[in-house]
Design an enzyme around this catalytic site. Structure first.
Site, mmCIF file in Angstrom:
data_model
loop_
_atom_site.group_PDB
_atom_site.id
_atom_site.type_symbol
_atom_site.label_atom_id
_atom_site.label_comp_id
_atom_site.label_asym_id
_atom_site.label_seq_id
_atom_site.Cartn_x
_atom_site.Cartn_y
_atom_site.Cartn_z
ATOM 1 N N SER A 143 -18.617 -0.628 16.538
ATOM 2 C CA SER A 143 -17.223 -0.797 16.967
ATOM 3 C C SER A 143 -16.959 -2.018 17.862
ATOM 4 O O SER A 143 -15.819 -2.475 17.920
ATOM 5 C CB SER A 143 -16.681 0.483 17.593
ATOM 6 O OG SER A 143 -17.105 0.645 18.909
ATOM 7 N N THR B 123 -22.178 4.572 15.839
ATOM 8 C CA THR B 123 -23.439 5.309 15.996
ATOM 9 C C THR B 123 -23.510 6.519 15.074
ATOM 10 O O THR B 123 -24.574 6.872 14.563
ATOM 11 C CB THR B 123 -23.550 5.782 17.468
ATOM 12 O OG1 THR B 123 -23.651 4.624 18.290
ATOM 13 C CG2 THR B 123 -24.754 6.660 17.705
ATOM 14 N N THR C 281 -17.944 4.534 19.399
ATOM 15 C CA THR C 281 -17.275 4.968 20.623
ATOM 16 C C THR C 281 -16.965 3.811 21.581
ATOM 17 O O THR C 281 -16.149 3.958 22.481
ATOM 18 C CB THR C 281 -18.147 5.992 21.376
ATOM 19 O OG1 THR C 281 -19.406 5.377 21.675
ATOM 20 C CG2 THR C 281 -18.356 7.235 20.539
ATOM 21 N N ASP C 282 -17.624 2.657 21.381
ATOM 22 C CA ASP C 282 -17.479 1.580 22.370
ATOM 23 C C ASP C 282 -16.038 1.109 22.530
ATOM 24 O O ASP C 282 -15.626 0.721 23.630
ATOM 25 C CB ASP C 282 -18.373 0.385 21.989
ATOM 26 C CG ASP C 282 -19.854 0.684 22.209
ATOM 27 O OD1 ASP C 282 -20.175 1.734 22.804
ATOM 28 O OD2 ASP C 282 -20.691 -0.131 21.789
HETATM 29 N N1 ASP Z 1 -22.558 3.000 20.914
HETATM 30 C C1 ASP Z 1 -21.559 2.899 19.971
HETATM 31 C C2 ASP Z 1 -21.137 4.235 19.368
HETATM 32 O O1 ASP Z 1 -21.121 5.142 20.125
HETATM 33 C C3 ASP Z 1 -21.693 1.848 18.972
HETATM 34 C C4 ASP Z 1 -20.341 1.575 18.433
HETATM 35 O O2 ASP Z 1 -19.367 1.712 19.172
HETATM 36 O O3 ASP Z 1 -20.267 1.275 17.264
HETATM 37 O O4 ASP Z 1 -20.792 4.402 18.232
#
Ligand code: ASP
Length: 334
Positions: free
Chosen positions: A59, A15, A91-92
């Site tokens: 991710s 993100t 973050t995922d």
């Molecule tokens: N929602 C996710 C982020 O916080 C998407 C990911 O993990 O790429 O980055």
């Protein structure tokens, strides 16, 4: 240190680097590491930065080989003289990638992971602040010997305990039971406790084709899904069991039948706390499952236990060493 610390930043996506051209198409990872760094105020006053785009992936699509490539890249940067490395990603899967890296990172230099919960164009975008805090953390001498750390929302977490606990909140990263290791405050990394004892090992060869399944036991689970996993060719299984590490009696019988074929680790699906070893004696309890040959994850969450099992299998560690490798996570005081 009488010179500016040297920090290498590698970006994998997430993100934090996503832009939205057309709301209907949604956010996509597009910004480069250089663009991310350029958006952070005062960074050049803290460290000499080099930045490289390693990948531009959301991710959930990161693979274990991607993480191993990022590890090799970070090791190369330390060999070239970096005082710390920052990896930026989504973050995922951050709680998983950071733990796998922690298991394999044998250097004194900090390896700090960060990301963002809000895209760069969102009000209150957290990416620049998180990169700034991650660089402060990576550049600080007190961060040495601490392995992989996750810095989000000015809070420093040990990779071994950190979990994404909320879908959207900027406070999503928490370390249940153990708490945060420290905070980044006024340009300094401040730690609440000494570094934890580390158990990192860097096997020369890791077999990336190894596959470990993680499954959760739910009400009325009989354990037949375990046979399906064995038939699908998985090399190991982690079960997120009930409570302190329990399954139904019928699942316990399936586990015992399959253990000669592959290792099975029992963790807890509760989200925090340790598995037990000597409290309950019913069929499917921890005492019963240990007698049948299952191994328990201790304080490791199911996702982290999966990566420890993966690293044991991928490094070709003998199966009789697995009990000791997991025992480390049952008694975690320094
Ligand atoms: N929602 C996710 C982020 O916080 C998407 C990911 O993990 O790429 O980055």
């Amino acid at each position: 240190m009488d010179r500016q610390p040297r920090i290498a930043i590698g970006a994998l996506g997430g993100t934090i680097c996503m832009t939205v051209d057309d709301a209907a198409a949604g956010a996509l990872p597009r910004l480069t590491a250089q663009q991310l760094v350029a958006a952070v105020p005062r960074l050049e006053g803290i460290a000499h930065i080099t930045a490289q785009t390693l990948l531009q992936l959301p991710s959930p699509s990161l693979s274990i080989p991607d993480v191993l490539n990022a590890l090799a890249w970070a090791e190369g940067k330390v060999a070239e003289g970096a005082d710390g490395v920052v990896l930026i990603q989504g973050t995922d899967t951050l709680e998983e990638t950071s733990f796998l890296l922690d298991l394999l990172w044998t250097h004194r230099e900090p390896l700090v992971l960060t990301g963002a919960m809000r895209t760069p164009s969102a009000a209150g975008a957290d990416g620049p602040a998180n990169i700034l805090a991650a660089v402060v953390c990576a550049a600080h001498p007190a961060s040495r010997e601490r392995g992989a750390l996750v810095v989000m929302n000015d809070t420093i977490h040990e990779a071994r305990w950190v979990q994404k606990t909320n879908t959207m909140s900027v406070e999503t990263f928490q370390s249940p039971t153990f708490g945060a290791a420290g905070m980044v405050l006024e340009g300094l990394a401040q730690y609440f406790r000494p570094p934890s004892k580390r158990h990192a090992q860097r096997p020369v060869k890791l077999d990336a084709s190894v596959r470990v399944a993680l499954v959760e036991s739910c009400l009325d689970e009989k354990g037949d899904m375990l046979d399906a996993l064995v038939n699908a060719g998985y090399d190991g299984i982690v079960i997120a069991g009930y409570g302190v590490g329990h399954v139904s009696e019928s699942e316990a019988i399936r586990i015992e039948a399959l253990l000669p074929k592959l290792p099975i680790i029992i963790a807890s699906r509760t989200g925090s706390g340790s598995t037990a070893s000597r409290t309950y004696g019913f069929p499917g309890s921890e005492i019963d499952l240990a007698r049948r040959g299952a191994i328990f994850s201790g304080w490791l969450t199911p996702r982290k236990a999966r990566l420890l099992l993966w690293s044991l299998l991928a490094s070709g560690a003998p199966r009789d060493s697995y009990v000791a490798a997991f025992d480390v996570w049952k008694h975690v005081s320094n």
